[in-house]
Motif scaffolding. Structure first.
Motif, PDB file in Angstrom:
ATOM      1  N   ASP A 142     -35.120 -20.977  -6.169  1.00 30.93           N
ATOM      2  CA  ASP A 142     -34.535 -22.162  -6.790  1.00 30.93           C
ATOM      3  C   ASP A 142     -33.692 -21.785  -8.016  1.00 30.93           C
ATOM      4  OD1 ASP A 142     -34.322 -25.035  -6.811  1.00 30.93           O
ATOM      5  OD2 ASP A 142     -35.554 -25.023  -8.610  1.00 30.93           O
ATOM      6  N   ASP A 143     -34.192 -20.846  -8.818  1.00 33.68           N
ATOM      7  CA  ASP A 143     -33.439 -20.441 -10.017  1.00 33.68           C
ATOM      8  C   ASP A 143     -32.115 -19.790  -9.629  1.00 33.68           C
ATOM      9  OD1 ASP A 143     -35.381 -21.436 -11.626  1.00 33.68           O
ATOM     10  OD2 ASP A 143     -36.205 -19.501 -12.256  1.00 33.68           O
ATOM     11  N   THR A 144     -32.121 -18.995  -8.555  1.00 33.43           N
ATOM     12  CA  THR A 144     -30.876 -18.370  -8.089  1.00 33.43           C
ATOM     13  C   THR A 144     -29.871 -19.449  -7.693  1.00 33.43           C
ATOM     14  OG1 THR A 144     -32.175 -16.515  -7.233  1.00 33.43           O
ATOM     15  CG2 THR A 144     -29.905 -16.695  -6.453  1.00 33.43           C
ATOM     16  N   MET A 145     -30.357 -20.483  -6.983  1.00 35.52           N
ATOM     17  CA  MET A 145     -29.467 -21.563  -6.545  1.00 35.52           C
ATOM     18  C   MET A 145     -28.868 -22.304  -7.740  1.00 35.52           C
ATOM     19  SD  MET A 145     -29.334 -21.405  -3.316  1.00 35.52           S
ATOM     20  CE  MET A 145     -29.779 -19.674  -3.188  1.00 35.52           C
ATOM     21  N   LYS A 146     -29.709 -22.563  -8.760  1.00 36.43           N
ATOM     22  CA  LYS A 146     -29.226 -23.286  -9.943  1.00 36.43           C
ATOM     23  C   LYS A 146     -28.207 -22.432 -10.704  1.00 36.43           C
ATOM     24  CE  LYS A 146     -32.910 -26.618 -10.673  1.00 36.43           C
ATOM     25  NZ  LYS A 146     -33.615 -26.570  -9.386  1.00 36.43           N
ATOM     26  N   ALA A 147     -28.473 -21.130 -10.779  1.00 39.46           N
ATOM     27  CA  ALA A 147     -27.529 -20.225 -11.448  1.00 39.46           C
ATOM     28  C   ALA A 147     -26.204 -20.179 -10.690  1.00 39.46           C
ATOM     29  CB  ALA A 147     -28.136 -18.829 -11.564  1.00 39.46           C
ATOM     30  N   MET A 148     -26.286 -20.162  -9.361  1.00 39.82           N
ATOM     31  CA  MET A 148     -25.061 -20.136  -8.542  1.00 39.82           C
ATOM     32  C   MET A 148     -24.282 -21.442  -8.692  1.00 39.82           C
ATOM     33  SD  MET A 148     -24.551 -17.269  -7.150  1.00 39.82           S
ATOM     34  CE  MET A 148     -23.297 -17.546  -5.900  1.00 39.82           C
ATOM     35  N   GLN A 149     -24.999 -22.548  -8.735  1.00 43.93           N
ATOM     36  CA  GLN A 149     -24.324 -23.846  -8.895  1.00 43.93           C
ATOM     37  C   GLN A 149     -23.515 -23.860 -10.195  1.00 43.93           C
ATOM     38  OE1 GLN A 149     -26.254 -27.734  -7.967  1.00 43.93           O
ATOM     39  NE2 GLN A 149     -26.110 -28.101 -10.156  1.00 43.93           N
ATOM     40  N   LEU A 150     -24.114 -23.328 -11.247  1.00 39.91           N
ATOM     41  CA  LEU A 150     -23.444 -23.295 -12.548  1.00 39.91           C
ATOM     42  C   LEU A 150     -22.262 -22.324 -12.513  1.00 39.91           C
ATOM     43  CD1 LEU A 150     -23.656 -24.427 -15.414  1.00 39.91           C
ATOM     44  CD2 LEU A 150     -25.138 -22.501 -15.997  1.00 39.91           C
ATOM     45  N   ALA A 151     -22.504 -21.117 -11.978  1.00 43.93           N
ATOM     46  CA  ALA A 151     -21.448 -20.088 -11.951  1.00 43.93           C
ATOM     47  C   ALA A 151     -20.259 -20.560 -11.122  1.00 43.93           C
ATOM     48  CB  ALA A 151     -22.009 -18.780 -11.397  1.00 43.93           C
ATOM     49  N   LEU A 152     -20.528 -21.141  -9.968  1.00 41.18           N
ATOM     50  CA  LEU A 152     -19.439 -21.575  -9.080  1.00 41.18           C
ATOM     51  C   LEU A 152     -18.691 -22.764  -9.675  1.00 41.18           C
ATOM     52  CD1 LEU A 152     -21.324 -21.219  -5.683  1.00 41.18           C
ATOM     53  CD2 LEU A 152     -19.477 -19.758  -6.522  1.00 41.18           C
ATOM     54  N   SER A 153     -19.436 -23.686 -10.275  1.00 46.49           N
ATOM     55  CA  SER A 153     -18.789 -24.862 -10.871  1.00 46.49           C
ATOM     56  C   SER A 153     -17.897 -24.449 -12.039  1.00 46.49           C
ATOM     57  CB  SER A 153     -19.842 -25.872 -11.346  1.00 46.49           C
ATOM     58  OG  SER A 153     -20.534 -26.397 -10.229  1.00 46.49           O
ATOM     59  N   LEU A 154     -18.394 -23.514 -12.870  1.00 42.91           N
ATOM     60  CA  LEU A 154     -17.585 -23.036 -14.000  1.00 42.91           C
ATOM     61  C   LEU A 154     -16.417 -22.201 -13.502  1.00 42.91           C
ATOM     62  CD1 LEU A 154     -20.377 -21.978 -16.531  1.00 42.91           C
ATOM     63  CD2 LEU A 154     -18.765 -23.868 -16.795  1.00 42.91           C
ATOM     64  N   GLY A 155     -16.716 -21.277 -12.579  1.00 38.03           N
ATOM     65  CA  GLY A 155     -15.711 -20.308 -12.139  1.00 38.03           C
ATOM     66  C   GLY A 155     -14.586 -20.929 -11.331  1.00 38.03           C
ATOM     67  N   MET A 156     -14.837 -22.078 -10.708  1.00 39.05           N
ATOM     68  CA  MET A 156     -13.787 -22.733  -9.913  1.00 39.05           C
ATOM     69  C   MET A 156     -13.312 -24.029 -10.581  1.00 39.05           C
ATOM     70  SD  MET A 156     -14.858 -21.963  -5.967  1.00 39.05           S
ATOM     71  CE  MET A 156     -15.669 -20.397  -5.540  1.00 39.05           C
ATOM     72  N   ASP A 157     -13.916 -24.332 -11.737  1.00 35.70           N
ATOM     73  CA  ASP A 157     -13.565 -25.539 -12.483  1.00 35.70           C
ATOM     74  C   ASP A 157     -13.596 -26.784 -11.586  1.00 35.70           C
ATOM     75  OD1 ASP A 157     -13.029 -26.945 -14.750  1.00 35.70           O
ATOM     76  OD2 ASP A 157     -10.851 -26.738 -14.615  1.00 35.70           O
ATOM     77  N   ARG A 158     -14.667 -26.868 -10.817  1.00 35.98           N
ATOM     78  CA  ARG A 158     -14.885 -27.989  -9.899  1.00 35.98           C
ATOM     79  C   ARG A 158     -16.395 -28.199  -9.865  1.00 35.98           C
ATOM     80  NH1 ARG A 158     -12.116 -29.538  -4.944  1.00 35.98           N
ATOM     81  NH2 ARG A 158     -10.227 -28.947  -6.087  1.00 35.98           N
ATOM     82  N   ARG A 159     -16.865 -29.422 -10.012  1.00 32.57           N
ATOM     83  CA  ARG A 159     -18.307 -29.659 -10.073  1.00 32.57           C
ATOM     84  C   ARG A 159     -18.915 -29.630  -8.669  1.00 32.57           C
ATOM     85  NH1 ARG A 159     -22.865 -29.371 -11.196  1.00 32.57           N
ATOM     86  NH2 ARG A 159     -24.173 -30.787 -12.406  1.00 32.57           N
ATOM     87  N   PHE A 160     -19.603 -28.541  -8.362  1.00 34.37           N
ATOM     88  CA  PHE A 160     -20.298 -28.448  -7.069  1.00 34.37           C
ATOM     89  C   PHE A 160     -21.770 -28.793  -7.256  1.00 34.37           C
ATOM     90  CE2 PHE A 160     -16.900 -25.216  -6.369  1.00 34.37           C
ATOM     91  CZ  PHE A 160     -16.295 -25.808  -5.285  1.00 34.37           C
TER      92      PHE A 160
END
Ligand code: ZN
Length: 249
Positions: A142-160
């Motif tokens: 779960d922590d990996t998923m939450k970290a990925m959600q944050l990284a991807l949302s920041l890195g693509m400047d789109r709220r996933f």
């Protein structure tokens, strides 16, 4: 308000249940899988059969089910040496992880899924990772998923939003979830129809065995994936009988 989703859909029990979950919740749903030269191409074939059957038996879902994407990820086979991409037996390694662990696999999958979701205008990424039937894969946590959600949302400047409907439930509860989703779907046969579809058409066995049919589906019956699926299905049936839910045996 989230209305669109991309489901990581491998053609197994878990990702098929996740696909049904997304179809019951969102207006437009697309699917993605990755071909990383798995030892057995059976899972990739199974997913096409599952998509076909879902479209045929669940008309309300068929109307929402959009494009299917298959991304070539052969490079994963080049950088990893695991029992899923090489012809070696499944065993535990000194690290405590099974040798079916492909380092970084889910991180790559989610990154590519987000890039695809960005292009396709999809807001939610649904994946069937699970901590409960814990196989020791750190990239399913779960922590990996939450970290990925944050990284991807920041890195693509789109709220996933990364959604993991199976994270805290076991395999028996996954079967129950499928039954409940099917029952809501307003299709002939309802819950049982979806359970039957998953039994018949999804593929889970690590060895790619489809000549033996068990009550829970096809598989060798003894690899870790088959053992987990069989155990979960037996517990689900026992629960269903106790709860008075009809299960055709
Ligand atoms: Zn098996």
């Amino acid at each position: 308000m989230h209305t669109t989703a991309l489901v990581l859909f491998s053609g197994g029990q878990d990702s098929t249940t996740c696909l049904a979950y997304a179809l019951s919740k969102y207006q437009r749903v697309e699917t993605v899988a990755f071909d990383y030269r798995q030892r057995h191409h059976i899972e990739l074939d199974a997913r096409l059969n599952v998509l076909r059957e879902l479209r045929e038996r669940f008309p309300a879902w068929a109307a929402k089910l959009g494009e299917d994407h298959l991304l070539d990820l052969a490079v994963l086979g080049e950088v990893s040496d695991t029992s899923l991409t090489r012809d070696t037996a499944i065993a535990m390694e000194a690290s405590g992880l099974p040798n079916s662990f492909v380092p970084g696999r889910n991180l790559l999958f989610l990154t590519l899924a987000a890039a695809l979701a960005y292009r396709r205008g999809l807001q939610v990424i649904v994946t069937g990772v699970c901590e409960t039937d814990f196989s020791g894969y750190p990239d399913c946590r779960d922590d990996t998923m939450k970290a990925m959600q944050l990284a991807l949302s920041l890195g693509m400047d789109r709220r996933f939003l990364i959604e993991t409907p199976l994270m805290w439930i076991d395999k028996a509860a996954t079967w129950r979830m499928a039954h409940a989703l099917g029952a809501q779907a307003d299709a002939q046969g309802g819950g049982q129809a979806l359970v039957d579809l998953i039994v018949e058409h999804t593929h889970t066995c690590y060895l790619g065995e489809r000549s033996q049919r068990h009550a829970w589906g096809y598989g060798c019956g003894s690899c870790p994936a088959c053992a987990l699926r069989a155990k979960g299905f037996a517990a689900y049936r026992e629960y269903s009988l106790l709860a008075g839910i009809s299960t055709r045996l």
